[in-house]
Design an enzyme around this catalytic site. Structure first.
Site, PDB file in Angstrom:
ATOM      1  N   CYS A  13       0.873  -1.182   0.000  1.00  0.00           N
ATOM      2  CA  CYS A  13       0.000   0.000   0.000  1.00  0.00           C
ATOM      3  C   CYS A  13       0.904   1.224   0.000  1.00  0.00           C
ATOM      4  O   CYS A  13       2.083   1.127  -0.353  1.00  0.00           O
ATOM      5  CB  CYS A  13      -0.977  -0.027   1.171  1.00  0.00           C
ATOM      6  N   ASN A  16       2.355   1.360   4.311  1.00  0.00           N
ATOM      7  CA  ASN A  16       2.661   0.083   4.987  1.00  0.00           C
ATOM      8  C   ASN A  16       2.377   0.149   6.499  1.00  0.00           C
ATOM      9  O   ASN A  16       3.046  -0.483   7.294  1.00  0.00           O
ATOM     10  CB  ASN A  16       4.109  -0.365   4.727  1.00  0.00           C
ATOM     11  N   CYS A  18      -1.354   0.741   7.403  1.00  0.00           N
ATOM     12  CA  CYS A  18      -2.794   0.470   7.558  1.00  0.00           C
ATOM     13  C   CYS A  18      -3.243  -0.786   6.800  1.00  0.00           C
ATOM     14  O   CYS A  18      -3.610  -1.790   7.412  1.00  0.00           O
ATOM     15  CB  CYS A  18      -3.618   1.672   7.080  1.00  0.00           C
ATOM     16  N   ARG A  19      -3.252  -0.726   5.465  1.00  0.00           N
ATOM     17  CA  ARG A  19      -3.857  -1.819   4.674  1.00  0.00           C
ATOM     18  C   ARG A  19      -2.949  -3.018   4.476  1.00  0.00           C
ATOM     19  O   ARG A  19      -3.355  -4.165   4.722  1.00  0.00           O
ATOM     20  CB  ARG A  19      -4.292  -1.284   3.290  1.00  0.00           C
ATOM     21  N   SER A  20      -1.715  -2.803   3.991  1.00  0.00           N
ATOM     22  CA  SER A  20      -0.880  -3.978   3.666  1.00  0.00           C
ATOM     23  C   SER A  20      -0.439  -4.777   4.899  1.00  0.00           C
ATOM     24  O   SER A  20      -0.329  -6.005   4.806  1.00  0.00           O
ATOM     25  CB  SER A  20       0.310  -3.606   2.764  1.00  0.00           C
ATOM     26  N   ASP A 129      -7.936   3.692   0.948  1.00  0.00           N
ATOM     27  CA  ASP A 129      -7.035   4.181   1.994  1.00  0.00           C
ATOM     28  C   ASP A 129      -7.867   4.665   3.192  1.00  0.00           C
ATOM     29  O   ASP A 129      -8.628   5.629   3.063  1.00  0.00           O
ATOM     30  CB  ASP A 129      -6.217   5.336   1.390  1.00  0.00           C
TER      31      ASP A 129
HETATM   32  P1  4NP Z   1      -1.716   2.749   4.109  1.00  0.00           P
HETATM   33  O1  4NP Z   1      -2.364   4.089   4.713  1.00  0.00           O
HETATM   34  O2  4NP Z   1      -1.194   3.100   2.747  1.00  0.00           O
HETATM   35  O3  4NP Z   1      -2.881   1.803   4.044  1.00  0.00           O
HETATM   36  O4  4NP Z   1      -0.644   2.338   5.083  1.00  0.00           O
HETATM   37  C1  4NP Z   1      -1.676   5.293   4.781  1.00  0.00           C
HETATM   38  C2  4NP Z   1      -0.785   5.511   5.809  1.00  0.00           C
HETATM   39  C3  4NP Z   1      -0.136   6.732   5.909  1.00  0.00           C
HETATM   40  C4  4NP Z   1      -0.374   7.721   4.979  1.00  0.00           C
HETATM   41  C5  4NP Z   1      -1.259   7.496   3.938  1.00  0.00           C
HETATM   42  C6  4NP Z   1      -1.913   6.279   3.844  1.00  0.00           C
HETATM   43  N1  4NP Z   1       0.274   8.971   5.089  1.00  0.00           N
HETATM   44  O5  4NP Z   1      -0.019   9.868   4.281  1.00  0.00           O
HETATM   45  O6  4NP Z   1       1.134   9.149   5.970  1.00  0.00           O
END
Ligand code: 4NP
Length: 172
Positions: A13, A16, A18-20, A129
């Site tokens: 994602c 790294n 939240c989702r992955s 996201d």
């Molecule tokens: P992820 O979510 O891609 O599912 O881990 C996010 C985590 C952090 C951010 C964006 C999305 N960020 O902008 O810091």
């Protein structure tokens, strides 16, 4: 690539956190339920490196724990060029992750980049996201990941007659 050749999967994602990490933890749990954990190497990474070294987001940790999955030992890292050699399948959570991964991928590297839900379920759909949203978003993400992980495990275990292919790859 046939189902039988897939032995390593990287979930990707943006951050790294939240989702992955959820996908890594849930897919591992699904494999373990089927006695298949030892047959696959599973990892996760982010296309961005802002959170490298961090534990998963507490909201992902909580939704995973509520469903019996412990993801607390994971640490965020950024995708590397070596990942495209090390992993048979590199699964982006959304279409922007897939676009970023395809831009990054060295030419002729063996790792196949696909959209997770497309490859697993045949639906060209993003795992959205959830970072800036509420807890509900994390539950929705968990449910999407759980369903797709079951479907992917079915395919890899050969219970699904359809060859392992994703619509997103049809032009590449
Ligand atoms: P992820 O979510 O891609 O599912 O881990 C996010 C985590 C952090 C951010 C964006 C999305 N960020 O902008 O810091």
């Amino acid at each position: 690539m046939s189902d039988r050749q897939v032995r390593s999967i990287l979930f990707v994602c943006l951050g790294n956190i939240c989702r992955s990490p959820l996908a890594e933890g849930v897919f591992r749990a699904v494999l373990a339920e089927r006695g298949l954990e030892a047959a696959f190497a599973i990892d996760s990474a982010g296309t961005g490196g802002w959170h490298a070294g961090s534990a998963p987001d507490p909201r992902s940790v909580a939704v995973a724990a509520r469903h019996g999955v412990d993801i607390t030992a994971q640490q965020a890292r950024k995708v590397t060029l070596a990942d495209f050699d090390r992993f048979d399948l590199i699964l982006g959570m959304d279409r922007s992750n897939v676009d970023d991964l395809r831009r990054l991928a060295p030419e002729a590297s063996p790792g196949r980049v696909e959209l997770f839900l497309d490859l697993a379920t045949g639906r060209i759909k993003d795992v959205p996201d959830p970072y800036y949203g509420g807890e509900d978003g994390f539950l929705d993400v968990y449910r999407m990941i759980r369903e797709a992980s079951e479907a992917l495990a079915d395919r890899l275990a050969g219970r699904e007659a359809t060859p392992l292919s994703g619509h997103a790859s049809s032009t590449t």
